[in-house]
Design a protein around this motif. Structure first.
Motif, PDB file in Angstrom:
ATOM      1  N   PHE A 212      32.421  29.785  50.774  1.00  0.00           N
ATOM      2  CA  PHE A 212      31.843  31.250  50.557  1.00  0.00           C
ATOM      3  C   PHE A 212      31.846  31.492  49.198  1.00  0.00           C
ATOM      4  O   PHE A 212      30.682  31.919  48.455  1.00  0.00           O
ATOM      5  N   ILE A 213      33.064  31.411  48.375  1.00  0.00           N
ATOM      6  CA  ILE A 213      33.235  32.076  47.177  1.00  0.00           C
ATOM      7  C   ILE A 213      32.489  31.084  46.218  1.00  0.00           C
ATOM      8  O   ILE A 213      32.045  31.191  45.226  1.00  0.00           O
ATOM      9  N   VAL A 214      32.905  29.698  46.197  1.00  0.00           N
ATOM     10  CA  VAL A 214      32.601  28.937  45.536  1.00  0.00           C
ATOM     11  C   VAL A 214      31.034  28.655  45.433  1.00  0.00           C
ATOM     12  O   VAL A 214      30.231  28.470  44.322  1.00  0.00           O
ATOM     13  N   ALA A 311      29.132  47.901  49.680  1.00  0.00           N
ATOM     14  CA  ALA A 311      28.929  46.710  48.960  1.00  0.00           C
ATOM     15  C   ALA A 311      29.522  45.631  49.476  1.00  0.00           C
ATOM     16  O   ALA A 311      28.858  44.565  49.538  1.00  0.00           O
ATOM     17  N   ILE A 312      30.598  45.657  50.094  1.00  0.00           N
ATOM     18  CA  ILE A 312      31.224  44.386  50.733  1.00  0.00           C
ATOM     19  C   ILE A 312      30.292  43.982  51.726  1.00  0.00           C
ATOM     20  O   ILE A 312      30.286  42.722  51.891  1.00  0.00           O
ATOM     21  N   ASP A 313      30.020  44.921  52.709  1.00  0.00           N
ATOM     22  CA  ASP A 313      29.272  44.528  53.676  1.00  0.00           C
ATOM     23  C   ASP A 313      27.758  43.930  53.426  1.00  0.00           C
ATOM     24  O   ASP A 313      27.401  42.949  54.276  1.00  0.00           O
ATOM     25  N   ALA A 317      27.296  40.354  54.937  1.00  0.00           N
ATOM     26  CA  ALA A 317      25.983  40.131  55.918  1.00  0.00           C
ATOM     27  C   ALA A 317      25.510  39.019  56.094  1.00  0.00           C
ATOM     28  O   ALA A 317      25.215  38.183  57.128  1.00  0.00           O
ATOM     29  N   PRO A 318      24.791  38.173  54.987  1.00  0.00           N
ATOM     30  CA  PRO A 318      24.177  36.905  55.076  1.00  0.00           C
ATOM     31  C   PRO A 318      24.973  35.732  54.908  1.00  0.00           C
ATOM     32  O   PRO A 318      24.466  34.776  54.845  1.00  0.00           O
ATOM     33  N   ALA A 326      38.624  35.759  61.820  1.00  0.00           N
ATOM     34  CA  ALA A 326      39.448  35.316  60.919  1.00  0.00           C
ATOM     35  C   ALA A 326      38.894  35.077  59.320  1.00  0.00           C
ATOM     36  O   ALA A 326      39.287  35.645  58.493  1.00  0.00           O
ATOM     37  N   ALA A 327      37.993  34.457  59.604  1.00  0.00           N
ATOM     38  CA  ALA A 327      37.245  33.966  58.147  1.00  0.00           C
ATOM     39  C   ALA A 327      36.717  35.117  57.429  1.00  0.00           C
ATOM     40  O   ALA A 327      36.653  35.450  56.273  1.00  0.00           O
ATOM     41  N   ARG A 328      36.036  36.007  58.184  1.00  0.00           N
ATOM     42  CA  ARG A 328      35.121  37.159  57.745  1.00  0.00           C
ATOM     43  C   ARG A 328      36.380  38.350  57.300  1.00  0.00           C
ATOM     44  O   ARG A 328      36.101  39.048  56.226  1.00  0.00           O
TER      45      ARG A 328
END
Length: 524
Positions: A212-214, A311-313, A317-318, A326-328
């Motif tokens: 997700f970050i990469v 902002a984090i939500d 969201a996508p 756990a990942a979220r």
């Protein structure tokens, strides 16, 4: 050399839009035959032609040869590292051809490989539990005893016709009671083998968050904006000090900050050196935590209360790749840390200081009153288009070789599982504790990178426990080395000697390496 995936991306997009090669070629001003060579990966493109093609197909430049495609190549490399495939002597260059020319087949192989890993790990989990858990032995013994009692009582009821009513009632009660106990044991066994206990996924929540970050290049404009909004609301123009954060928490959210021994924290909070009790509106900071760590926890809570996770939500969201709760949760915590870091080390001032200090991490840590690790994390996030810093990879490993943090580069893949090349600076740093270890490294692909690493020590949860030492490494393409202090004094010419390294022993084609710990599985 690493093969580009730009051609297949252009071809797939053109076909999705229903555009012919001749029409697209005419629109961008090249011949259809030349476009065919580009889509077949027989011609490299860049600059204005690449931009014209991207515009014509409605693609952003960063979508071409993006992180997802690079990760596909890296995942194929890990698949090739399986011991089961050793006798095939797979060609290391073949993964680029497969990902470039047959991307759907490559994804199918990765999906099958992960499913195979899932099943293997599930079998291992069940095997361990069957062999080691005393519950099974006692449960089976209990079931046999209850079945024997039910059977003997049933036989008596069936064969003995002259039982007294009281005796008959006693045996009926035995059958009923033992049947109830048998049902309870069966229920416990069903729970024992429930998915919650047996499921073991090859793609863990950590992997999903890493991807997700990469995929977003570790750059989140929404959070950068939220950090700027917070600084304005908190009237923080310059340094975001501990006093300023403490005053803001008290004034805006009625939060009391207390510094106390770590013993007051729950075990789950000791790792983060802080605990917030929303009922009493009290933030407890561990007194043995370094000052930058205490300040970071103040910033984390202040931004969480200010932003209310809005902002984090919006970022989460996508995020379809985060498939588990756990990942979220893990991604939310990572983004919360990103937001706190953006407040403490604002983008523009940090980029300006990093450029002036030539990315001297210790100097930047003193300038922003941050830790070595905090600065390294933030330098990796300076990826804003048009105002980007040096593209860095980041890796954090412990003395056992476990990689706990990773952010790769296109030409510098970091292993998801297991150890990397033992010659990397990240491991060499353990032999020179507290000293920056640097090296000009050359990979079998010909890519040259500057690697520099240093150890850091975390506070011990208790005196009797061992020291917690990590090595943190940054890496960049050797083309950027002269922009850093860590390139000073090194011969950075293409003919200069460099340390011959590889990705990992299993995937390295250097047959004559004296540091090799395992036989290679891929062919040279």
């Amino acid at each position: 050399m690493r093969r580009s995936l730009i051609g297949p991306t252009l071809r797939e997009r053109r076909r999705q839009l229903g555009i012919t090669q001749s029409k697209l070629a005419a629109e961008v001003g090249i011949s259809a035959s030349y476009l065919n060579l580009i889509e077949s990966d027989k011609r490299n493109i860049a600059g204005s032609l690449l931009k014209r093609l991207a515009d014509a197909l409605g693609l952003a430049l960063d979508e071409l040869d993006g992180a997802a495609e690079r990760r596909l190549v890296d995942d194929l490399g890990e698949l090739a590292g399986e011991a089961l495939l050793a006798d095939l002597q797979l060609d290391a260059a073949g993964k680029h051809d497969l990902a470039s020319r047959h991307r759907a087949w490559a994804r199918a192989l990765i999906r099958m490989h992960r499913a195979w890993l899932d099943r293997g790990q599930t079998v291992s989990v069940l095997s361990d539990r069957l062999n080691q858990n005393p519950f099974l032995g006692s449960a089976v013994h209990s079931m046999l005893s209850q079945v024997a009692a039910i059977r003997s009582s049933s036989e008596i009821l069936e064969t003995v016709s002259d039982l007294e009513p009281a005796q008959r009632q006693r045996f009926v009660a035995i059958v009923g009671n033992e049947s109830a106990r048998l049902a309870e044991v069966a229920k416990a066994l069903a729970a024992f083998f429930d998915k919650e206990y047996t499921d073991a996924r090859s793609v863990t929540p950590v992997d999903e968050v890493d991807d997700f970050i990469v995929d977003r290049n570790n750059c989140f404009p929404e959070l950068e904006q939220a950090a700027a909004d917070f600084r304005r609301a908190a009237s923080i123009a310059g340094e975001c000090s501990t006093v300023a954060l403490t005053d803001y928490l008290a004034r805006a959210h009625a939060v009391r900050v207390v510094v106390a021994p770590s013993a007051r924290l729950d075990v789950a909070d000791v790792r983060h050196h802080a605990a917030f009790d929303s009922a009493s509106r009290t933030l407890v900071l561990a007194e043995d935590a370094p000052r930058p760590t205490q300040r970071f926890q103040l910033a984390r809570l202040a931004t969480e209360l200010f932003d209310r996770q809005e902002a984090i939500d919006g970022v989460l969201a996508p995020a379809g790749e985060l498939t588990t709760d756990a990942a979220r949760r893990r991604a939310r915590r990572a983004l919360s840390s990103y937001l706190a870091a953006a407040v403490l080390l604002p983008y523009e001032p940090l980029l300006e200081a990093a450029t002036q200090q030539r990315y001297h991490v210790d100097a930047l840590a003193r300038r922003f009153d941050a830790s070595f690790e905090q600065v390294c994390h933030r330098l990796v996030s300076l990826r804003r288009p048009g105002a980007a810093g040096i593209p860095f990879a980041l890796m954090r490993a412990d003395v056992a070789g476990f990689t706990s943090k990773r952010f790769p580069l296109p030409q510098f893949a970091l292993p998801r599982h297991g150890r990397a090349c033992p010659m990397w600076a990240v491991y060499q740093a353990f032999g020179a504790a507290g000293t920056m270890v640097r090296q000009l490294a050359e990979f079998p692909t010909g890519d040259r990178l500057l690697l520099f690493a240093r150890t850091v020590e975390k506070a011990r949860p208790a005196f009797i426990l061992p020291r917690r030492t990590y090595s943190i490494m940054l890496a960049c393409d050797a083309l950027h080395a002269d922009r850093t202090v860590y390139g000073d004094g090194l011969d950075l010419s293409s003919a200069a000697p460099a340390v011959p390294v590889g990705p990992s022993c299993r995937l390295c084609v250097r047959r004559d390496c004296l540091y090799r710990e395992e036989e290679p599985i891929v062919a040279a």
